[in-house]
Design a protein around this motif. Structure first.
Motif, PDB file in Angstrom:
ATOM      1  N   GLU A  34       0.799  -1.238   0.000  1.00  0.00           N
ATOM      2  CA  GLU A  34       0.000   0.000   0.000  1.00  0.00           C
ATOM      3  C   GLU A  34       0.824   1.276   0.000  1.00  0.00           C
ATOM      4  N   PHE A  35       2.036   1.222   0.538  1.00  0.00           N
ATOM      5  CA  PHE A  35       2.845   2.440   0.687  1.00  0.00           C
ATOM      6  C   PHE A  35       4.290   2.170   0.250  1.00  0.00           C
ATOM      7  N   PRO A  36       4.501   1.822  -1.020  1.00  0.00           N
ATOM      8  CA  PRO A  36       5.867   1.490  -1.454  1.00  0.00           C
ATOM      9  C   PRO A  36       6.827   2.673  -1.402  1.00  0.00           C
ATOM     10  N   LEU A  37       6.282   3.876  -1.352  1.00  0.00           N
ATOM     11  CA  LEU A  37       7.093   5.086  -1.175  1.00  0.00           C
ATOM     12  C   LEU A  37       6.353   5.979  -0.193  1.00  0.00           C
ATOM     13  N   VAL A  38       6.959   6.220   0.975  1.00  0.00           N
ATOM     14  CA  VAL A  38       6.293   7.024   1.992  1.00  0.00           C
ATOM     15  C   VAL A  38       7.320   7.953   2.643  1.00  0.00           C
ATOM     16  N   TRP A  39       6.883   9.175   2.924  1.00  0.00           N
ATOM     17  CA  TRP A  39       7.755  10.157   3.569  1.00  0.00           C
ATOM     18  C   TRP A  39       7.617  10.033   5.077  1.00  0.00           C
ATOM     19  N   HIS A  40       8.756   9.914   5.780  1.00  0.00           N
ATOM     20  CA  HIS A  40       8.766   9.861   7.245  1.00  0.00           C
ATOM     21  C   HIS A  40       9.268  11.200   7.754  1.00  0.00           C
ATOM     22  N   GLU A  41       8.382  11.984   8.304  1.00  0.00           N
ATOM     23  CA  GLU A  41       8.684  13.359   8.666  1.00  0.00           C
ATOM     24  C   GLU A  41       9.739  13.447   9.772  1.00  0.00           C
ATOM     25  N   ALA A  42       9.609  12.631  10.813  1.00  0.00           N
ATOM     26  CA  ALA A  42      10.530  12.728  11.934  1.00  0.00           C
ATOM     27  C   ALA A  42      11.965  12.421  11.533  1.00  0.00           C
ATOM     28  N   MET A  43      12.141  11.457  10.642  1.00  0.00           N
ATOM     29  CA  MET A  43      13.477  11.079  10.201  1.00  0.00           C
ATOM     30  C   MET A  43      13.919  11.844   8.953  1.00  0.00           C
ATOM     31  N   GLN A  44      13.002  12.616   8.359  1.00  0.00           N
ATOM     32  CA  GLN A  44      13.306  13.373   7.138  1.00  0.00           C
ATOM     33  C   GLN A  44      13.855  12.451   6.047  1.00  0.00           C
ATOM     34  N   THR A  45      13.094  11.397   5.775  1.00  0.00           N
ATOM     35  CA  THR A  45      13.530  10.423   4.787  1.00  0.00           C
ATOM     36  C   THR A  45      12.336   9.797   4.086  1.00  0.00           C
ATOM     37  N   TYR A  46      12.518   9.438   2.827  1.00  0.00           N
ATOM     38  CA  TYR A  46      11.570   8.566   2.153  1.00  0.00           C
ATOM     39  C   TYR A  46      11.893   7.123   2.554  1.00  0.00           C
ATOM     40  N   VAL A  47      10.875   6.297   2.623  1.00  0.00           N
ATOM     41  CA  VAL A  47      11.039   4.885   2.959  1.00  0.00           C
ATOM     42  C   VAL A  47      10.565   4.051   1.781  1.00  0.00           C
ATOM     43  N   ILE A  48      11.419   3.140   1.292  1.00  0.00           N
ATOM     44  CA  ILE A  48      11.049   2.255   0.197  1.00  0.00           C
ATOM     45  C   ILE A  48      11.187   0.809   0.660  1.00  0.00           C
ATOM     46  N   CYS A  56      16.195   2.432   2.651  1.00  0.00           N
ATOM     47  CA  CYS A  56      15.907   1.199   1.923  1.00  0.00           C
ATOM     48  C   CYS A  56      15.665   0.079   2.926  1.00  0.00           C
ATOM     49  N   LEU A  57      14.468  -0.474   2.951  1.00  0.00           N
ATOM     50  CA  LEU A  57      14.122  -1.513   3.909  1.00  0.00           C
ATOM     51  C   LEU A  57      14.504  -2.880   3.345  1.00  0.00           C
ATOM     52  N   ILE A  58      15.724  -3.299   3.669  1.00  0.00           N
ATOM     53  CA  ILE A  58      16.228  -4.592   3.210  1.00  0.00           C
ATOM     54  C   ILE A  58      15.347  -5.722   3.723  1.00  0.00           C
ATOM     55  N   GLY A  59      14.943  -5.639   5.002  1.00  0.00           N
ATOM     56  CA  GLY A  59      14.113  -6.688   5.578  1.00  0.00           C
ATOM     57  C   GLY A  59      12.793  -6.853   4.865  1.00  0.00           C
ATOM     58  N   ALA A  60      12.270  -5.769   4.297  1.00  0.00           N
ATOM     59  CA  ALA A  60      11.020  -5.839   3.530  1.00  0.00           C
ATOM     60  C   ALA A  60      11.275  -6.356   2.115  1.00  0.00           C
ATOM     61  N   ALA A  61      12.286  -5.817   1.458  1.00  0.00           N
ATOM     62  CA  ALA A  61      12.573  -6.202   0.072  1.00  0.00           C
ATOM     63  C   ALA A  61      12.915  -7.675  -0.056  1.00  0.00           C
ATOM     64  N   ASN A  62      13.615  -8.213   0.935  1.00  0.00           N
ATOM     65  CA  ASN A  62      14.011  -9.614   0.890  1.00  0.00           C
ATOM     66  C   ASN A  62      12.841 -10.578   1.071  1.00  0.00           C
ATOM     67  N   ARG A  63      11.677 -10.062   1.451  1.00  0.00           N
ATOM     68  CA  ARG A  63      10.483 -10.900   1.573  1.00  0.00           C
ATOM     69  C   ARG A  63       9.390 -10.465   0.600  1.00  0.00           C
ATOM     70  N   ASP A  64       9.802  -9.836  -0.490  1.00  0.00           N
ATOM     71  CA  ASP A  64       8.835  -9.344  -1.481  1.00  0.00           C
ATOM     72  C   ASP A  64       8.360 -10.509  -2.343  1.00  0.00           C
ATOM     73  N   GLU A  65       7.051 -10.767  -2.300  1.00  0.00           N
ATOM     74  CA  GLU A  65       6.488 -11.866  -3.100  1.00  0.00           C
ATOM     75  C   GLU A  65       6.572 -11.591  -4.593  1.00  0.00           C
ATOM     76  N   ARG A  66       6.858 -10.366  -4.978  1.00  0.00           N
ATOM     77  CA  ARG A  66       7.064 -10.061  -6.394  1.00  0.00           C
ATOM     78  C   ARG A  66       8.390 -10.629  -6.893  1.00  0.00           C
ATOM     79  N   ARG A  67       9.277 -10.980  -5.950  1.00  0.00           N
ATOM     80  CA  ARG A  67      10.600 -11.500  -6.316  1.00  0.00           C
ATOM     81  C   ARG A  67      10.820 -12.953  -5.881  1.00  0.00           C
ATOM     82  N   PHE A  68      10.308 -13.338  -4.727  1.00  0.00           N
ATOM     83  CA  PHE A  68      10.576 -14.665  -4.187  1.00  0.00           C
ATOM     84  C   PHE A  68       9.293 -15.467  -4.023  1.00  0.00           C
ATOM     85  N   GLU A  69       9.373 -16.761  -4.332  1.00  0.00           N
ATOM     86  CA  GLU A  69       8.277 -17.680  -4.061  1.00  0.00           C
ATOM     87  C   GLU A  69       8.215 -17.953  -2.555  1.00  0.00           C
ATOM     88  N   ARG A  70       6.984 -17.952  -2.023  1.00  0.00           N
ATOM     89  CA  ARG A  70       6.792 -18.223  -0.589  1.00  0.00           C
ATOM     90  C   ARG A  70       7.830 -17.475   0.260  1.00  0.00           C
TER      91      ARG A  70
END
Length: 404
Positions: free
Chosen positions: A29-43, A305-319
């Motif tokens: 739902e939010f593949p690109l989101v701005w985090h105000e407190a950290m002044q960063t985009y999150v992907i 860059c959320l490595i922990g999220a990307a490494n579990r992306d069903e668009r890339r990995f089966e199960r």
């Protein structure tokens, strides 16, 4: 009335308890989101994080404020020719054959000494007794520094990691990190100068003598690299050993398979790097506006860059939510190279220079642990919770076992 869906806050207690549920929501739902407190985009999607690590438009200029205050200026924030030159100066010491021949005995001795201290007990907190000690002791010994300083370096390591993990900006943690930087510099600079005058066969002497086309590293650059090695090399291996053992004990059939066939240790390590990576987020900064899933990131903005999220992306990995040592969509032949499928060591030009050191330590360590312990089980019967947001692993790993 339907409630408005809000993006998870990566600084919230709920996120810290269970980032994986938040990762799914962010990816969907939010593949690109701005985090105000950290002044960063999150992907969070694999294709976006992969691009942030490989596309030259994404720079590492963020390390000037993120790492330099505690390490000094390191290779991680260099680009272009400066980066390639400095990487060429340090990389030979971390290549497979040279690494094993020169430092293999040191790595094996440190692992064996730690395991021997608890192997007869039948129980252990693997974090305190082994995982958090092993890589730090190895780095101290590789540098040719006194073994009596193991505890001192462990304290510095803990302080610097506290500084780097301080996403909320706690001033006391920041001050402690800065004190550590000053102490580390006061310790290292005289020893670097001594090695220039009286070189040995240790890593510190190798770094002092390294030269390419008349260029070599300054005392400050060597000190900064050693500080970076202490944390990057220590934290990755520390948490990887903890998570790998926890993952295997939680999947007894896979633990049995690895015990029977030790050639599966690299595959098990690679799957742990995908499924429960030591580092869950790394930052980059684009030099120009760039379009990612969900919108546009302006030039100069920080991207987390959320490595922990990307490494579990069903668009890339089966199960992707399943831990599988024999996973077919993770190429083990390149899992410890700049072309890896998982993103735990980054990719491209800033791929972790110590990846092969970490792999060798894991192979030595897991063999020693499996040789010393049979019938390994969680004390209390349940897997321990993971802790941490920037880096993540069980804070304690209480195991019971039958000595062998």
């Amino acid at each position: 009335m339907t409630a408005t869906l809000e993006p998870p806050d990566i600084l919230s207690p709920e996120f810290a308890r269970d980032p994986y549920s938040a990762y799914r929501l962010l990816r969907d739902e939010f593949p690109l989101v701005w985090h105000e407190a950290m002044q960063t985009y999150v992907i969070s999607r694999y294709e976006d994080v992969q691009r942030a690590f490989k596309d030259p438009v994404f720079t590492s200029e963020n390390y000037a404020w993120q790492l330099e205050p505690v390490h000094g200026r390191t290779i991680l924030q260099m680009e272009g020719r400066e980066h390639s030159t400095h990487r060429s100066l340090v990389a030979p010491a971390f290549r497979g054959k040279a690494l094993q021949e020169q430092f293999g005995p040191t790595i094996r001795r440190n692992s064996r000494d730690l395991v021997d201290a608890f192997r007869a007990d039948g129980h252990v907190d693997l974090v305190d007794a082994y995982a958090t000690r092993f890589p730090i002791n190895v780095i101290v010994d590789m540098l040719g520094l006194p073994r009596t300083d193991h505890d001192r370096f462990h304290a510095w390591y803990t302080s610097i990691m506290g500084f780097l993990s301080n996403l909320a900006g706690d001033e006391a943690v920041m001050a402690e990190g800065l004190r550590t930087k000053a102490e580390f510099e006061a310790y290292m600079i005289p020893r670097i100068r001594e090695r220039r005058e009286h070189p040995g066969d240790d890593l510190l002497s190798t770094l002092c003598a390294a030269e390419i086309d008349g260029e070599s590293m300054t005392d400050e650059e060597i000190k900064a690299f050693c500080s970076l090695l202490l944390t990057a090399g220590g934290e990755t291996t520390d948490k990887a050993i903890t998570s790998l053992m926890a993952d295997l004990v939680a999947h007894p059939e896979q633990l049995d398979a690895v015990r029977r066939d030790r050639s599966l240790i690299p595959a098990a390590f690679a799957e742990t790097l995908r499924w429960s990576p030591p580092v869950h987020m790394i930052m980059r900064q684009p030099s120009e506006a760039v379009e990612l899933s969900g919108g546009v990131v302006e030039a100069g903005r920080t991207v987390t860059c959320l490595i922990g999220a990307a490494n579990r992306d069903e668009r890339r990995f089966e199960r992707p939510e399943v831990f599988d040592v024999l996973r077919a969509d993770l190429d083990h032949s390149r899992a410890f190279s700049a072309a890896a499928d998982h993103l735990a060591f980054c990719l491209g030009r800033h791929f972790c220079v110590g990846a092969l050191l970490s792999l060798f330590e894991i192979e030595v360590g897991m063999n020693d642990l499996l040789d010393a312990m049979t019938d390994i089980r969680f004390a209390g019967g349940e897997p321990p919770p993971e802790t941490g947001v920037f880096t993540r692993a069980p804070g304690r790993l209480l195991l019971e076992f039958t000595p062998s």
